[in-house]
Design a protein around this motif. Structure first.
Motif, PDB file in Angstrom:
ATOM      1  N   ASN A  18     -15.683  -7.148  53.016  1.00  8.63           N
ATOM      2  CA  ASN A  18     -14.964  -5.967  53.498  1.00  8.63           C
ATOM      3  C   ASN A  18     -15.031  -4.716  53.187  1.00  8.63           C
ATOM      4  O   ASN A  18     -14.778  -3.662  53.977  1.00  8.63           O
ATOM      5  CB  ASN A  18     -13.224  -6.635  53.297  1.00  8.63           C
ATOM      6  CG  ASN A  18     -12.432  -6.033  54.058  1.00  8.63           C
ATOM      7  OD1 ASN A  18     -12.490  -6.030  55.421  1.00  8.63           O
ATOM      8  ND2 ASN A  18     -11.367  -5.583  53.590  1.00  8.63           N
TER       9      ASN A  18
ATOM     10  N   ASN B 151     -17.692  -3.147  52.504  1.00 11.50           N
ATOM     11  CA  ASN B 151     -18.995  -2.777  53.135  1.00 11.50           C
ATOM     12  C   ASN B 151     -18.772  -2.667  54.593  1.00 11.50           C
ATOM     13  O   ASN B 151     -19.072  -1.420  55.172  1.00 11.50           O
ATOM     14  CB  ASN B 151     -20.048  -3.789  52.938  1.00 11.50           C
ATOM     15  CG  ASN B 151     -20.747  -3.821  51.700  1.00 11.50           C
ATOM     16  OD1 ASN B 151     -20.876  -2.914  51.010  1.00 11.50           O
ATOM     17  ND2 ASN B 151     -21.137  -4.851  51.303  1.00 11.50           N
ATOM     18  N   ILE B 152     -18.057  -3.430  55.318  1.00  8.26           N
ATOM     19  CA  ILE B 152     -17.601  -2.979  56.681  1.00  8.26           C
ATOM     20  C   ILE B 152     -16.718  -1.981  56.681  1.00  8.26           C
ATOM     21  O   ILE B 152     -16.880  -0.991  57.558  1.00  8.26           O
ATOM     22  CB  ILE B 152     -17.245  -4.374  57.427  1.00  8.26           C
ATOM     23  CG1 ILE B 152     -17.929  -5.409  57.536  1.00  8.26           C
ATOM     24  CG2 ILE B 152     -16.492  -4.058  58.685  1.00  8.26           C
ATOM     25  CD1 ILE B 152     -17.517  -6.736  57.950  1.00  8.26           C
TER      26      ILE B 152
ATOM     27  N   ASN C 260     -11.954  -6.809  60.906  1.00  8.74           N
ATOM     28  CA  ASN C 260     -12.439  -5.559  60.116  1.00  8.74           C
ATOM     29  C   ASN C 260     -13.433  -4.806  60.691  1.00  8.74           C
ATOM     30  O   ASN C 260     -13.498  -3.578  60.643  1.00  8.74           O
ATOM     31  CB  ASN C 260     -12.745  -6.069  58.605  1.00  8.74           C
ATOM     32  CG  ASN C 260     -13.681  -7.118  58.675  1.00  8.74           C
ATOM     33  OD1 ASN C 260     -14.233  -7.631  59.507  1.00  8.74           O
ATOM     34  ND2 ASN C 260     -14.027  -7.877  57.552  1.00  8.74           N
ATOM     35  N   ALA C 261     -14.301  -5.749  61.481  1.00  5.99           N
ATOM     36  CA  ALA C 261     -15.363  -4.992  62.274  1.00  5.99           C
ATOM     37  C   ALA C 261     -14.907  -4.142  63.538  1.00  5.99           C
ATOM     38  O   ALA C 261     -15.300  -3.056  63.835  1.00  5.99           O
ATOM     39  CB  ALA C 261     -16.306  -5.911  62.617  1.00  5.99           C
TER      40      ALA C 261
END
Length: 459
Positions: free
Chosen positions: A39, A41-42, A85-86
């Motif tokens: 999470n 990182n995204i 999240n993306a």
């Protein structure tokens, strides 16, 4: 202590005990601990502070899961939803040009709408309107879906231009010189699947958790012997890194940073609706699937206290936005704890405690590699797909929509899309299958079918 927990969570009534619930809680956390690495990182791609996102994810997961445990007494664990999240980082911020502060505002408003829907029985009515065969299909579909995610995480399944997907090529890995990164992790995943399967066959208690830890330990041994070599790009050291000491990352960069300036713009309402739609049906799908597998549904196929479960999910979403993370939702990985025997909120409470500990011991939890959790997801997929056996395949009007619902989840990479296809096909098939079959369609199912169809052709 044990008797108090029994009274609070009704352990004896649900044929479980403290030890089983603790193992189930630890297992669920271990299978979804990857979110604490993924999470940040995204979402950091949107410009948010990575350390603050990590802290926000831990706190939001802990708050939402505690609410779920205390309000509903179900073994469901919540965290930042994958996919949502993306959408937050790459679509709302990256493509549509909104700031991450505005995206957080959209998540916050979506959570408030969810709370209202939960209090007015709308979400409960949606759950109860779905026919029992579709509920069993959702459980099986989630099983296929998380098994597919496990295979992807482990790189057992890779992209292929001609066939879309194909099996990982060990020969190509050796030839390309990537065996000590990619190749060895694929082998470790396969070993983990077989070892976990062996433990299940032998009915060893805590088999899934033991499988995760054993695979991780074997990976560490491979790193010590040089069979696994981290490249620090896609493959990292399997050893926890405490070089920066033990501390909690500051929440200040994301806390209460929501920007409501665009909230009434028509195009921004579409963003809120998108969050709302995906969250609603992913959550409903997970609750249906996991509760069906745990035999928590009553004789009418309804989940008691579902309103409390949905309310915990909704409050968690708004709380997550305040802290600084994308939509919080009930995780399909809760199935791993259910497979270990978890049946009460004590399972969730244990997972929530571990999310709290993760704030201080993040190097340990972030060191658990995807190839160690992948076997758990694959094996849990096997355990969940058995729900399809409860569907009467002699009744084509019931079983064909169930089949469509089940296969669409992994193939379309979405729980909500599987539900949409299942609902549309169920209504259409039973509508033209005679008067008796039409009686199985509730009025709300007609509404859902029209809305789902509109989603594809109009919205």
């Amino acid at each position: 202590m044990s008797s108090k927990l029994d009274q609070l969570f009704h352990l004896s009534e649900r044929h479980t005990d403290v030890k089983t619930e603790v193992i189930a809680g630890v297992t669920t956390f271990m299978t979804m601990a990857y979110i604490l690495a993924v999470n940040p990182n995204i979402l950091s791609a949107s410009g948010m502070d990575q350390g603050a996102i990590f802290t926000a994810t831990c706190l939001a997961s802990m708050i939402a899961t505690v609410l779920m445990a205390l309000l509903s007494n179900y073994p469901f664990v919540l965290s930042a939803g994958m996919g949502l999240n993306a959408y937050f980082a790459f679509t709302v911020v990256g493509q549509m040009g909104y700031s991450w502060q505005m995206a957080l505002a959209a998540v916050f408003v979506e959570g408030l709408i969810f709370i209202l829907l939960s209090l007015t029985h709308v979400r409960e009515a949606l759950f109860n309107a779905i026919p029992t065969p579709l509920k069993h299909a959702v459980s099986a579909g989630i099983g296929l879906f998380i098994a597919f995610i496990g295979m992807q995480n482990a790189r057992l399944v890779v992209n292929n231009d001609s066939t879309l997907l194909s099996v990982f090529s060990m020969k190509d890995s050796i030839k390309a010189g990537t065996f000590h990164t990619e190749g060895i992790t694929v082998i470790l995943t396969l070993i983990g699947v077989l070892f976990t399967a062996f433990l299940i066959v032998k009915k060893v208690k805590g088999n899934i958790l033991i499988g995760i830890l054993a695979t991780w330990v074997v990976g560490i041994l491979c790193q010590f012997t040089g069979l696994y070599v981290p490249d620090n790009v896609s493959f990292f050291s399997l050893l926890p890194d405490f070089s920066n000491g033990i501390h909690i990352q500051s929440l200040a960069p994301t806390f209460m940073q929501m920007d409501f300036s665009s909230i009434f713009k028509p195009e921004f309402l579409v963003v809120i609706f998108a969050f709302l739609f995906v969250d609603m049906f992913d959550t409903l799908g997970t609750l249906i699937g996991v509760s069906s597998k745990a035999n928590m549904l009553d004789e009418n196929g309804k989940l008691p206290k579902i309103r409390s479960a949905l309310l915990a999910d909704a409050v968690g979403t708004s709380a997550g936005a305040v802290l600084g993370t994308s939509t919080i939702t009930t995780f399909v990985e809760s199935a791993s704890g259910v497979a270990e025997g978890g049946r009460t909120g004590l399972t969730g409470l244990v997972s929530a405690l571990l999310f709290g500990l993760a704030l201080f011991l993040s190097p340990i939890f972030l060191a658990i590699p995807s190839f160690a959790t992948a076997p758990a997801l694959i094996v849990v997929g096997f355990l969940m797909v058995s729900s399809i056996l409860k569907v009467d395949f002699d009744d084509a009007a019931q079983s064909i929509p169930a089949f469509i619902c089940m296969i669409c989840m992994p193939f379309m990479y979405s729980i909500s899309e599987g539900i949409a296809m299942g609902v549309i096909s169920y209504v259409v098939i039973n509508l033209f299958a005679g008067a008796e079959k039409r009686k199985t369609i509730s009025p709300l199912m007609y509404v859902l079918a029209v809305l789902f169809a509109a989603k594809y052709f109009i919205i």
